[in-house]
Design a protein around this motif. Structure first.
Motif, PDB file in Angstrom:
ATOM      1  N   ASP A 121      46.883  -0.128 -30.342  1.00 40.31           N
ATOM      2  CA  ASP A 121      46.356   0.678 -29.063  1.00 40.31           C
ATOM      3  C   ASP A 121      47.417   0.529 -27.709  1.00 40.31           C
ATOM      4  OD1 ASP A 121      45.282   2.724 -30.700  1.00 40.31           O
ATOM      5  OD2 ASP A 121      43.362   2.117 -29.999  1.00 40.31           O
ATOM      6  N   VAL A 122      48.204  -0.208 -27.666  1.00 37.17           N
ATOM      7  CA  VAL A 122      49.127  -0.370 -26.468  1.00 37.17           C
ATOM      8  C   VAL A 122      50.441   0.210 -26.846  1.00 37.17           C
ATOM      9  CG1 VAL A 122      50.179  -2.111 -24.938  1.00 37.17           C
ATOM     10  CG2 VAL A 122      47.789  -2.287 -25.862  1.00 37.17           C
ATOM     11  N   VAL A 123      51.096   0.996 -25.995  1.00 35.70           N
ATOM     12  CA  VAL A 123      52.221   1.804 -26.097  1.00 35.70           C
ATOM     13  C   VAL A 123      53.169   0.764 -26.212  1.00 35.70           C
ATOM     14  CG1 VAL A 123      53.949   3.406 -25.196  1.00 35.70           C
ATOM     15  CG2 VAL A 123      51.515   3.967 -24.855  1.00 35.70           C
ATOM     16  N   GLN A 124      54.008   0.940 -27.152  1.00 28.92           N
ATOM     17  CA  GLN A 124      55.134   0.051 -27.324  1.00 28.92           C
ATOM     18  C   GLN A 124      56.614   0.844 -26.786  1.00 28.92           C
ATOM     19  OE1 GLN A 124      55.017  -3.370 -27.899  1.00 28.92           O
ATOM     20  NE2 GLN A 124      52.794  -2.867 -27.776  1.00 28.92           N
ATOM     21  N   THR A 125      56.566   1.813 -27.331  1.00 28.02           N
ATOM     22  CA  THR A 125      57.971   2.745 -27.095  1.00 28.02           C
ATOM     23  C   THR A 125      57.635   4.214 -27.399  1.00 28.02           C
ATOM     24  OG1 THR A 125      60.234   2.231 -27.288  1.00 28.02           O
ATOM     25  CG2 THR A 125      59.003   2.477 -29.363  1.00 28.02           C
ATOM     26  N   THR A 126      58.424   5.049 -26.735  1.00 26.79           N
ATOM     27  CA  THR A 126      58.177   6.324 -27.132  1.00 26.79           C
ATOM     28  C   THR A 126      59.816   6.913 -26.965  1.00 26.79           C
ATOM     29  OG1 THR A 126      58.520   7.436 -24.715  1.00 26.79           O
ATOM     30  CG2 THR A 126      56.249   6.334 -25.301  1.00 26.79           C
ATOM     31  N   TYR A 132      63.933   1.220 -20.672  1.00 26.87           N
ATOM     32  CA  TYR A 132      63.597  -0.150 -21.074  1.00 26.87           C
ATOM     33  C   TYR A 132      64.709  -0.850 -22.031  1.00 26.87           C
ATOM     34  CZ  TYR A 132      60.702  -3.720 -23.602  1.00 26.87           C
ATOM     35  OH  TYR A 132      60.055  -4.861 -24.246  1.00 26.87           O
ATOM     36  N   HIS A 133      65.170  -0.257 -23.064  1.00 29.73           N
ATOM     37  CA  HIS A 133      65.948  -0.714 -23.733  1.00 29.73           C
ATOM     38  C   HIS A 133      67.344  -0.942 -23.185  1.00 29.73           C
ATOM     39  CE1 HIS A 133      63.272   0.627 -27.267  1.00 29.73           C
ATOM     40  NE2 HIS A 133      63.372  -0.763 -27.019  1.00 29.73           N
ATOM     41  N   GLU A 134      67.745   0.151 -22.407  1.00 33.03           N
ATOM     42  CA  GLU A 134      68.998  -0.031 -21.507  1.00 33.03           C
ATOM     43  C   GLU A 134      69.076  -1.248 -20.582  1.00 33.03           C
ATOM     44  OE1 GLU A 134      70.293   3.575 -19.462  1.00 33.03           O
ATOM     45  OE2 GLU A 134      70.526   5.021 -21.585  1.00 33.03           O
ATOM     46  N   VAL A 161      63.798 -11.248 -25.129  1.00 25.92           N
ATOM     47  CA  VAL A 161      62.686 -11.267 -25.504  1.00 25.92           C
ATOM     48  C   VAL A 161      61.907  -9.991 -25.347  1.00 25.92           C
ATOM     49  CG1 VAL A 161      60.336 -12.302 -25.478  1.00 25.92           C
ATOM     50  CG2 VAL A 161      62.478 -13.588 -24.836  1.00 25.92           C
ATOM     51  N   ASP A 162      62.036  -9.163 -26.429  1.00 28.33           N
ATOM     52  CA  ASP A 162      61.279  -7.852 -26.462  1.00 28.33           C
ATOM     53  C   ASP A 162      59.920  -7.778 -27.313  1.00 28.33           C
ATOM     54  OD1 ASP A 162      60.965  -5.090 -26.553  1.00 28.33           O
ATOM     55  OD2 ASP A 162      62.461  -4.786 -28.054  1.00 28.33           O
ATOM     56  N   SER A 163      59.120  -8.414 -26.285  1.00 32.85           N
ATOM     57  CA  SER A 163      57.742  -8.929 -26.916  1.00 32.85           C
ATOM     58  C   SER A 163      56.862  -7.664 -26.546  1.00 32.85           C
ATOM     59  CB  SER A 163      57.227 -10.001 -26.397  1.00 32.85           C
ATOM     60  OG  SER A 163      56.931  -9.959 -25.085  1.00 32.85           O
ATOM     61  N   THR A 164      55.488  -7.782 -27.067  1.00 29.74           N
ATOM     62  CA  THR A 164      54.389  -7.053 -26.878  1.00 29.74           C
ATOM     63  C   THR A 164      53.678  -7.913 -25.474  1.00 29.74           C
ATOM     64  OG1 THR A 164      52.975  -8.454 -28.107  1.00 29.74           O
ATOM     65  CG2 THR A 164      53.729  -6.436 -29.209  1.00 29.74           C
ATOM     66  N   MET A 171      49.989  -4.513 -12.271  1.00 34.81           N
ATOM     67  CA  MET A 171      48.813  -4.423 -13.049  1.00 34.81           C
ATOM     68  C   MET A 171      48.366  -5.936 -13.801  1.00 34.81           C
ATOM     69  SD  MET A 171      47.953  -1.213 -12.645  1.00 34.81           S
ATOM     70  CE  MET A 171      46.750  -0.759 -13.912  1.00 34.81           C
ATOM     71  N   GLN A 172      49.597  -6.362 -13.931  1.00 36.20           N
ATOM     72  CA  GLN A 172      49.436  -7.848 -14.786  1.00 36.20           C
ATOM     73  C   GLN A 172      50.371  -8.710 -14.202  1.00 36.20           C
ATOM     74  OE1 GLN A 172      51.531  -5.161 -17.671  1.00 36.20           O
ATOM     75  NE2 GLN A 172      50.280  -6.160 -19.180  1.00 36.20           N
ATOM     76  N   GLY A 173      50.027  -9.150 -12.952  1.00 38.32           N
ATOM     77  CA  GLY A 173      50.851 -10.061 -12.242  1.00 38.32           C
ATOM     78  C   GLY A 173      50.787 -11.615 -12.692  1.00 38.32           C
TER      79      GLY A 173
HETATM   80  N1  AG3 Z   1      57.406  -4.119 -25.749  1.00 36.58           N
HETATM   81  C1  AG3 Z   1      56.903  -3.932 -24.327  1.00 36.58           C
HETATM   82  C2  AG3 Z   1      55.693  -3.466 -24.243  1.00 36.58           C
HETATM   83  C3  AG3 Z   1      55.052  -3.624 -23.199  1.00 36.58           C
HETATM   84  C4  AG3 Z   1      53.888  -2.933 -22.799  1.00 36.58           C
HETATM   85  N2  AG3 Z   1      53.260  -3.392 -21.738  1.00 36.58           N
HETATM   86  C5  AG3 Z   1      52.497  -2.467 -20.674  1.00 36.58           C
HETATM   87  N3  AG3 Z   1      52.332  -1.168 -21.013  1.00 36.58           N
HETATM   88  N4  AG3 Z   1      52.296  -2.993 -19.866  1.00 36.58           N
HETATM   89  C6  AG3 Z   1      58.324  -2.782 -26.376  1.00 36.58           C
HETATM   90  C7  AG3 Z   1      58.988  -2.918 -27.268  1.00 36.58           C
HETATM   91  C8  AG3 Z   1      59.980  -1.874 -27.584  1.00 36.58           C
HETATM   92  N5  AG3 Z   1      61.177  -2.293 -28.138  1.00 36.58           N
END
Ligand code: AG3
Length: 286
Positions: A54-59, A66-68, A160-163, A200-202
């Motif tokens: 339930d955390v947005v990764q990408t739309t 983000y990707h560019e 590093v394209d992480s969560t 939000m997430q310092g």
């Molecule tokens: N990964 C980054 C998700 C970050 C979500 N963080 C946030 N909403 N604060 C995205 C993966 C896309 N390739």
């Protein structure tokens, strides 16, 4: 009944005191992979949306920003990147942008969750846009931390394209991981990281940049606003053994960008340079 109540919504549970809600026009996929809960749904504003736990990764709508910014900034600042490593990035959006650079000879992408790759290919083909079929891409299904520890190759750019550091992505925010990444970079190589939204997430940014300050001659971050990563601009960590890349001139970037012939929706050399201008609340975090 209010209009809002008539619809199904996904509420993002990332922050303790703030949440964003996205309307589900149609749930396209909702299941547990081996590592996390994965949803893909259709939304009227953003198109298809991928969430993990339930955390947005990408739309579909805003992923280009983000990707560019995580590919063209380090690749064009470097100026001669041939070998690129992506840690994470299972949806294929990062590989898509990295592979737009024809001088890039090889992209290794290490994704822990084969489920994310499979479902993205099926439900979000516009994200990878053919990247998975590019012969320059080497897709490795492995734990990124383990891969980095055992890696003996050198890369010009590591992305590093992480969560966020909850769940399987947590190991990608440790000093140990960054240490292995630092020795996997060429002399003028660059590592960039997704570090969340600093307002939000310092802590996320502080943690990464403290580690970078110990490992790299040049440690900083740059910013871009991605609408679905709510709360202000997102920070991208930057580490390099030399400050050459960060201090690249606007003229050089313009020349390189023109030569690359890449069409972008967000990136341009002026935005590139401006992204490193940091407000004080961000500067204070490292
Ligand atoms: N990964 C980054 C998700 C970050 C979500 N963080 C946030 N909403 N604060 C995205 C993966 C896309 N390739």
């Amino acid at each position: 009944m209010s209009n809002a109540a008539k619809h199904e919504w996904v509420t993002e549970g990332l922050h303790a005191h703030y949440a964003q809600r996205l309307r589900v026009d149609e749930m396209l996929y909702d299941s547990n992979t081996e590592h996390q809960r994965l949803k893909v749904f259709q939304n009227g504003q953003f198109g298809r949306i991928l969430t993990l736990d339930d955390v947005v990764q990408t739309t579909e709508g805003d992923n280009f920003i983000y990707h560019e910014m995580l590919t063209h900034v380090p690749i064009l600042a470097h100026g001669n990147a041939k070998r690129v490593l992506i840690i994470g990035g299972g949806d294929g959006g990062m590989a898509r942008e990295a592979l737009r650079h024809t001088p890039v000879e090889h992209v290794t992408m290490v994704e822990i969750d084969a489920g994310v790759v499979d479902f993205s290919k099926e439900y979000l083909p516009m994200l990878s846009d053919g990247a998975f079929d590019d012969p320059r891409l080497n897709l490795v299904i492995n734990d990124g931390a383990l891969f980095m520890k055992e890696n003996t190759e050198k890369f010009d750019v590591i992305i590093v394209d992480s969560t966020d550091p909850i769940g399987p992505g947590e190991v990608l925010f440790t000093d140990t991981f960054y240490g292995h990444a630092a020795r996997s970079l060429t002399e003028d190589g660059i590592i960039v990281t997704q570090n969340g939204v600093p307002f939000m997430q310092g802590d996320e940014l502080t943690g990464t940049l403290r580690a970078f300050q110990a490992l790299f001659a040049d440690a900083s971050c740059y910013l871009a606003t991605v609408p679905t990563y709510a709360g202000g601009p997102m920070a991208f960590g930057w580490g390099s053994h030399s400050d050459k890349a960060r201090n690249v001139s606007l003229a050089d970037l313009e020349e390189r960008f023109a030569a690359a012939g890449i069409e972008t929706g967000y990136y341009n050399p002026e935005v590139h340079k401006a992204a490193f201008a940091l407000p004080n609340y961000v500067k204070k975090l490292f």
